[in-house]
Design a protein around this motif. Structure first.
Motif, PDB file in Angstrom:
ATOM      1  N   UNK A 189      20.790  74.354  27.946  1.00  0.00           N
ATOM      2  CA  UNK A 189      22.098  74.879  27.553  1.00  0.00           C
ATOM      3  C   UNK A 189      23.094  73.765  27.790  1.00  0.00           C
ATOM      4  N   UNK A 190      23.883  73.463  26.766  1.00  0.00           N
ATOM      5  CA  UNK A 190      24.841  72.356  26.884  1.00  0.00           C
ATOM      6  C   UNK A 190      26.246  72.883  26.632  1.00  0.00           C
ATOM      7  N   UNK A 191      26.993  73.016  27.714  1.00  0.00           N
ATOM      8  CA  UNK A 191      28.381  73.470  27.592  1.00  0.00           C
ATOM      9  C   UNK A 191      28.516  74.780  26.829  1.00  0.00           C
ATOM     10  N   UNK A 192      27.551  75.652  27.036  1.00  0.00           N
ATOM     11  CA  UNK A 192      27.505  76.895  26.271  1.00  0.00           C
ATOM     12  C   UNK A 192      28.697  77.799  26.611  1.00  0.00           C
ATOM     13  N   UNK A 193      29.364  78.244  25.574  1.00  0.00           N
ATOM     14  CA  UNK A 193      30.600  79.017  25.753  1.00  0.00           C
ATOM     15  C   UNK A 193      30.634  80.191  24.785  1.00  0.00           C
ATOM     16  N   UNK A 194      31.129  81.331  25.281  1.00  0.00           N
ATOM     17  CA  UNK A 194      31.364  82.475  24.396  1.00  0.00           C
ATOM     18  C   UNK A 194      32.685  83.121  24.772  1.00  0.00           C
ATOM     19  N   UNK A 199      36.816  84.637  28.302  1.00  0.00           N
ATOM     20  CA  UNK A 199      35.721  83.675  28.239  1.00  0.00           C
ATOM     21  C   UNK A 199      34.546  84.265  28.994  1.00  0.00           C
ATOM     22  N   UNK A 200      33.682  84.961  28.280  1.00  0.00           N
ATOM     23  CA  UNK A 200      32.558  85.645  28.933  1.00  0.00           C
ATOM     24  C   UNK A 200      31.602  84.624  29.530  1.00  0.00           C
ATOM     25  N   UNK A 201      31.397  83.515  28.810  1.00  0.00           N
ATOM     26  CA  UNK A 201      30.563  82.414  29.309  1.00  0.00           C
ATOM     27  C   UNK A 201      31.355  81.139  29.070  1.00  0.00           C
ATOM     28  N   UNK A 202      31.499  80.344  30.135  1.00  0.00           N
ATOM     29  CA  UNK A 202      32.432  79.225  30.077  1.00  0.00           C
ATOM     30  C   UNK A 202      31.734  77.892  30.386  1.00  0.00           C
ATOM     31  N   UNK A 203      31.397  77.159  29.345  1.00  0.00           N
ATOM     32  CA  UNK A 203      30.818  75.819  29.489  1.00  0.00           C
ATOM     33  C   UNK A 203      29.659  75.758  30.470  1.00  0.00           C
ATOM     34  N   UNK A 204      28.656  76.570  30.224  1.00  0.00           N
ATOM     35  CA  UNK A 204      27.496  76.583  31.111  1.00  0.00           C
ATOM     36  C   UNK A 204      26.462  75.567  30.622  1.00  0.00           C
ATOM     37  N   UNK A 205      26.066  74.662  31.529  1.00  0.00           N
ATOM     38  CA  UNK A 205      25.015  73.690  31.217  1.00  0.00           C
ATOM     39  C   UNK A 205      23.875  73.848  32.217  1.00  0.00           C
ATOM     40  N   UNK A 206      22.688  74.119  31.689  1.00  0.00           N
ATOM     41  CA  UNK A 206      21.504  74.274  32.544  1.00  0.00           C
ATOM     42  C   UNK A 206      20.310  73.708  31.788  1.00  0.00           C
ATOM     43  N   UNK A 207      19.456  72.967  32.494  1.00  0.00           N
ATOM     44  CA  UNK A 207      18.193  72.548  31.900  1.00  0.00           C
ATOM     45  C   UNK A 207      17.073  73.353  32.539  1.00  0.00           C
ATOM     46  N   UNK A 256      21.128  86.644  19.520  1.00  0.00           N
ATOM     47  CA  UNK A 256      21.755  87.929  19.204  1.00  0.00           C
ATOM     48  C   UNK A 256      23.278  87.822  19.231  1.00  0.00           C
ATOM     49  N   UNK A 257      23.752  86.685  19.701  1.00  0.00           N
ATOM     50  CA  UNK A 257      25.194  86.459  19.829  1.00  0.00           C
ATOM     51  C   UNK A 257      25.434  84.995  19.453  1.00  0.00           C
ATOM     52  N   UNK A 258      26.494  84.739  18.694  1.00  0.00           N
ATOM     53  CA  UNK A 258      26.776  83.359  18.282  1.00  0.00           C
ATOM     54  C   UNK A 258      27.721  82.699  19.281  1.00  0.00           C
ATOM     55  N   UNK A 259      27.342  81.550  19.823  1.00  0.00           N
ATOM     56  CA  UNK A 259      28.233  80.863  20.771  1.00  0.00           C
ATOM     57  C   UNK A 259      29.531  80.422  20.101  1.00  0.00           C
ATOM     58  N   UNK A 260      30.598  80.370  20.917  1.00  0.00           N
ATOM     59  CA  UNK A 260      31.854  79.822  20.406  1.00  0.00           C
ATOM     60  C   UNK A 260      31.868  78.323  20.596  1.00  0.00           C
ATOM     61  N   UNK A 261      31.038  77.833  21.516  1.00  0.00           N
ATOM     62  CA  UNK A 261      30.973  76.402  21.736  1.00  0.00           C
ATOM     63  C   UNK A 261      29.682  76.016  22.436  1.00  0.00           C
ATOM     64  N   UNK A 262      29.359  74.733  22.377  1.00  0.00           N
ATOM     65  CA  UNK A 262      28.169  74.242  23.078  1.00  0.00           C
ATOM     66  C   UNK A 262      26.919  74.359  22.238  1.00  0.00           C
ATOM     67  N   UNK A 263      25.792  74.101  22.883  1.00  0.00           N
ATOM     68  CA  UNK A 263      24.534  74.052  22.147  1.00  0.00           C
ATOM     69  C   UNK A 263      23.402  74.652  22.982  1.00  0.00           C
TER      70      UNK A 263
END
Ligand SMILES: Nc1ncnc2c1ncn2[C@@H]1O[C@H](COP(=O)(O)OP(=O)(O)OP(=O)(O)O)[C@@H](O)[C@H]1O
Ligand SMILES: [Mg+2]
Length: 361
Positions: free
Chosen positions: A6-11, A17-25, A52-59
């Motif tokens: 997860x790279x800077x995953x945001x929703x 901001x339910x999920x805010x720039x989460x990065x985890x390998x 099931x949900x489209x991120x607003x940011x990140x990869x």
């Protein structure tokens, strides 16, 4: 077997901001738990990984490739939900077989796989029953069976044990961990239950308000929490957090909690950077406090307020000045409420936090 990055995953949902720039390998074959209170973004995170949900940011990368444009069906992920989501009009067998039928797998292969999964999960004898005639634990195993037969690259599990009674939960915890080891499928498991996270995980990612606070092995998270939030989320009874003033006097380093003082000269290096007079928070886990009926020079006088015998140990809630202090002693203690006791802290195990909550030591 797969890695998930997860790279800077945001929703965001509007302003939230339910999920805010989460990065985890997440590593291959790893059992990674996302732990955090209700509303911290755990389900949203899983749903984005599942597609099931489209991120607003990140990869999101699976085995190094971005899956943002890959539809759910093709992500090769199996998700197990809190509510099992079984089909009530189908037998356990058909529920497990369902994803294979959808893929038009030949009937004899389906039969083999369903029976193999049922054997592994110990539900062979209930395969012809519908969910309504299965216990919660059996329903949960059917849901797991349905995930297993797909032989996915990744398991995503969203609080799958929530609706089981405590005893079954403990049992399923062990079973699921064993099963995951055996299958070697990379797993992201979501829970707000610290005991599940501590016992099942290779690593835990702690979340708060959509933000990843810390990621590490259960030991790292427990022994080296990065802030008071993480420190108080893990451990039972709760870690004691006591507001203190850090003072330097006569060449000694002292924490002054008002009701008591602790000389921390020996571990002063740990508080490097803090100036005399600054406010700090002392963190002490209940198990790092020794309790004695004998008065001692280094002991802090306290009064027993409440005892909670649990069999293997007894929690003691003490009053020290205006503070409640949680401690525990082994076995069933004969210490009674109202008694005076003297406590000492294991200095090597003390945690210190800035007044903002951030860890100093
Ligand atoms: N579809 C939505 N529209 C608006 N806000 C949403 C939506 N889904 C979730 N949220 C908000 O996003 C935040 C995170 O929700 P999420 O369901 O991911 O939390 P959670 O950690 O899974 O909580 P729980 O432990 O209660 O299941 C919450 O504030 C929630 O209200
Ligand atoms: Mg949730």
């Amino acid at each position: 077997m797969a890695t998930v990055s997860l790279k800077g995953l945001t929703k965001s949902y509007g302003d939230i901001r339910a999920v805010n720039e989460v990065s985890i390998d997440v590593r291959e074959k790893e059992f990674l738990t996302i732990l955090g209170p209700s509303g911290c973004g755990k389900t949203t995170l899983l749903r984005m990984i599942a597609g099931l949900e489209t991120p607003t940011g990140g990869d999101i990368l699976i085995d190094g490739n971005s899956v943002l444009d890959v539809p759910t069906r093709e992500r090769d992920i199996a998700m197990v939900f809190q509510t099992y989501a079984l089909y009530n009009h189908m037998t356990a067998y058909d529920n497990i077989a369902f994803p294979l039928k959808m893929r038009k797998v030949p009937q004899q292969d389906i039969d083999l796989k369903v029976k193999e999964a049922a054997e592994m999960l110990g539900i062979k004898q209930v395969l012809d029953r519908k969910p309504g005639k299965l216990s919660g634990g059996e329903q949960q195993r059917v849901a797991l069976g349905r995930a297993i037969v797909r032989e996915p690259k990744v398991f995503l599990m969203d609080e799958p044990l929530t609706f089981l009674d405590p005893k079954l939960r403990t049992q399923m915890r062990v079973e699921m961990k064993t099963l995951q080891r055996r299958l070697g499928v990379t797993t992201i498991y979501v829970t707000h239950d610290q005991a599940e996270a501590m016992t099942m995980s290779d690593r835990i990612g702690m979340m708060r308000g959509g933000v990843l606070q810390q990621i590490g092995t259960p030991e790292e998270i427990y022994y080296k929490p990065v802030n008071t939030f993480v420190a108080s989320f893990l451990g039972s009874p709760l870690i004691n957090l006591i507001n203190c003033k850090y003072v330097e006097q006569d060449g000694k380093a002292v924490l002054d909690a008002g009701a008591f003082k602790i000389d921390i000269t020996d571990i002063k290096g740990a508080i490097n950077g803090e100036k005399g007079g600054s406010e700090v928070i002392l963190g002490v886990r209940p198990e790092d406090i020794s309790v004695s009926r004998k008065k001692s020079a280094s002991g802090i006088e306290s009064e027993v307020y409440l005892t909670e015998p649990l069999g293997s140990e007894t929690n003691l809630i003490l009053k020290v000045g205006g503070n409640n202090v949680n401690t525990k002693v082994g076995g069933v203690s004969d210490i009674k409420a109202g008694e005076k006791v003297w406590i000492t802290f294991d200095k090597n195990r003390l945690h210190l936090f800035k007044s903002t909550g951030e860890s100093i030591r």
